[in-house]
Scaffold this motif. Structure first.
Motif, PDB file in Angstrom:
ATOM      1  N   TYR A   1      -4.660  -3.639   2.392  1.00 37.33           N
ATOM      2  CA  TYR A   1      -3.838  -2.727   1.601  1.00 37.33           C
ATOM      3  C   TYR A   1      -3.105  -3.474   0.494  1.00 37.33           C
ATOM      4  N   VAL A   2      -3.025  -2.843  -0.668  1.00 35.02           N
ATOM      5  CA  VAL A   2      -2.146  -3.298  -1.740  1.00 35.02           C
ATOM      6  C   VAL A   2      -1.129  -2.173  -1.932  1.00 35.02           C
ATOM      7  N   TRP A   3       0.048  -2.346  -1.333  1.00 37.34           N
ATOM      8  CA  TRP A   3       1.078  -1.318  -1.391  1.00 37.34           C
ATOM      9  C   TRP A   3       1.658  -1.226  -2.805  1.00 37.34           C
ATOM     10  N   LEU A   4       1.908  -0.003  -3.233  1.00 41.00           N
ATOM     11  CA  LEU A   4       2.433   0.230  -4.574  1.00 41.00           C
ATOM     12  C   LEU A   4       3.835   0.823  -4.512  1.00 41.00           C
ATOM     13  N   SER A   5       4.700   0.336  -5.393  1.00 43.21           N
ATOM     14  CA  SER A   5       6.015   0.929  -5.575  1.00 43.21           C
ATOM     15  C   SER A   5       5.927   1.968  -6.695  1.00 43.21           C
ATOM     16  N   GLU A   6       7.003   2.702  -6.910  1.00 44.77           N
ATOM     17  CA  GLU A   6       7.028   3.656  -8.020  1.00 44.77           C
ATOM     18  C   GLU A   6       6.791   2.942  -9.345  1.00 44.77           C
ATOM     19  N   GLU A   7       7.436   1.772  -9.499  1.00 44.95           N
ATOM     20  CA  GLU A   7       7.290   1.009 -10.739  1.00 44.95           C
ATOM     21  C   GLU A   7       5.859   0.509 -10.921  1.00 44.95           C
ATOM     22  N   ASP A   8       5.231   0.064  -9.821  1.00 40.71           N
ATOM     23  CA  ASP A   8       3.835  -0.372  -9.890  1.00 40.71           C
ATOM     24  C   ASP A   8       2.944   0.756 -10.399  1.00 40.71           C
TER      25      ASP A   8
ATOM     26  N   VAL B   1       1.495   4.672  -0.391  1.00 41.42           N
ATOM     27  CA  VAL B   1       0.365   4.636  -1.323  1.00 41.42           C
ATOM     28  C   VAL B   1      -0.135   3.205  -1.491  1.00 41.42           C
ATOM     29  N   SER B   2      -1.439   3.032  -1.347  1.00 46.61           N
ATOM     30  CA  SER B   2      -2.101   1.743  -1.546  1.00 46.61           C
ATOM     31  C   SER B   2      -3.233   1.920  -2.544  1.00 46.61           C
TER      32      SER B   2
ATOM     33  N   ALA C   1      10.657  -4.470  -3.975  1.00 39.00           N
ATOM     34  CA  ALA C   1       9.709  -3.524  -4.572  1.00 39.00           C
ATOM     35  C   ALA C   1       9.541  -2.273  -3.721  1.00 39.00           C
ATOM     36  N   GLY C   2       9.488  -2.429  -2.403  1.00 34.66           N
ATOM     37  CA  GLY C   2       9.326  -1.280  -1.536  1.00 34.66           C
ATOM     38  C   GLY C   2       7.977  -0.610  -1.691  1.00 34.66           C
ATOM     39  N   LYS C   3       7.866   0.601  -1.191  1.00 35.21           N
ATOM     40  CA  LYS C   3       6.625   1.362  -1.268  1.00 35.21           C
ATOM     41  C   LYS C   3       6.912   2.748  -1.809  1.00 35.21           C
ATOM     42  N   TYR C   4       5.883   3.333  -2.394  1.00 30.76           N
ATOM     43  CA  TYR C   4       5.979   4.715  -2.840  1.00 30.76           C
ATOM     44  C   TYR C   4       5.424   5.607  -1.734  1.00 30.76           C
ATOM     45  N   PHE C   5       6.217   6.580  -1.313  1.00 32.44           N
ATOM     46  CA  PHE C   5       5.797   7.514  -0.275  1.00 32.44           C
ATOM     47  C   PHE C   5       5.479   8.866  -0.889  1.00 32.44           C
ATOM     48  N   LEU C   6       4.362   9.429  -0.494  1.00 35.12           N
ATOM     49  CA  LEU C   6       3.981  10.750  -0.986  1.00 35.12           C
ATOM     50  C   LEU C   6       4.830  11.819  -0.323  1.00 35.12           C
ATOM     51  N   PRO C   7       5.159  12.875  -1.061  1.00 35.52           N
ATOM     52  CA  PRO C   7       5.871  14.010  -0.463  1.00 35.52           C
ATOM     53  C   PRO C   7       5.049  14.635   0.648  1.00 35.52           C
ATOM     54  N   ASP C   8       5.706  15.235   1.620  1.00 39.43           N
ATOM     55  CA  ASP C   8       5.007  15.827   2.775  1.00 39.43           C
ATOM     56  C   ASP C   8       4.068  16.952   2.391  1.00 39.43           C
TER      57      ASP C   8
END
Length: 203
Positions: free
Chosen positions: A75-82, A113-114, A188-195
């Motif tokens: 996995y390559v985790w993505l932040s909002e900024e990424d 999101v990856s 950086a954290g991760k971007y989570f998709l809305p439910d």
């Protein structure tokens, strides 16, 4: 197993724990001389590096070989900024970029999101052995190999060097710059998709 540029898919739970840190580096009340101190960083954020890294730094120069972008699933985790930076690089909206280049992965606390993979476990951004978005690559990629789990011991650093021709060569990165990269990755954290975006592992 070497870490390379992506987190092995079999270590999902471990990955979550490694990235579950709070970032406090933007606190303006901290004296600047303390912020420049390696000892302060180590104590304040529990950054762990082996002796050579702590004392003199480590050599690394990316040769853009693409080795960390393929070889095994991960996995390559993505932040909002990424996501925004990559979307801009491809002249796409955030939504279209996510639909085209990403997958959703259930990690227990939500769907992160990856970047997705092509057949043979190549990162979707790998084109003819090179990253097609190198200048806009995610924080996870741009901070490699200065991940705490790699620089925490000489053994893990040397093991990673077996698979990355840039490790141990080229530019000497100071201990302070290594710590900054570790903190950048934590922040950086991760971007989570809305439910309400649907269910399952793909978008």
């Amino acid at each position: 197993m070497p870490f390379l540029g992506r987190f092995p898919s079999g270590q999902r739970g471990q990955t979550v724990n490694l990235l579950a840190y709070a970032f406090e580096g933007s606190n303006p009340s901290l004296p600047k001389n303390l912020l420049a101190s390696r000892r302060f960083f180590t104590v304040a954020w529990q950054v762990t590096m082996f002796k050579e890294a702590e004392n003199s730094g480590l050599r690394f120069s990316c040769v853009q070989c693409g080795g960390c972008c393929t070889g095994s699933p991960g996995y390559v985790w993505l932040s909002e900024e990424d996501i925004q930076r990559l979307a801009d690089a491809f002249a796409l909206s955030r939504e279209v970029f996510i639909q085209t280049y990403c997958i959703a992965v259930d990690i227990g606390e939500g769907r992160a999101v990856s970047l997705s993979e092509k057949e043979g476990f190549d990162c979707i951004l790998l084109v003819e052995g090179r990253c097609s978005a190198y200048e806009a690559r995610p924080v996870q990629c741009r901070t490699y190999p200065f991940w705490e789990e790699i620089v925490s011991s000489e053994t893990s650093w040397r093991e990673e060097a077996k698979h990355c021709p840039g490790i141990g060569k080229g530019f000497l990165h100071s201990p302070e710059s290594i710590v900054q990269r570790i903190l950048s990755r934590r922040a950086a954290g991760k971007y989570f998709l809305p439910d309400d975006d649907g269910e399952g592992g793909t978008l």
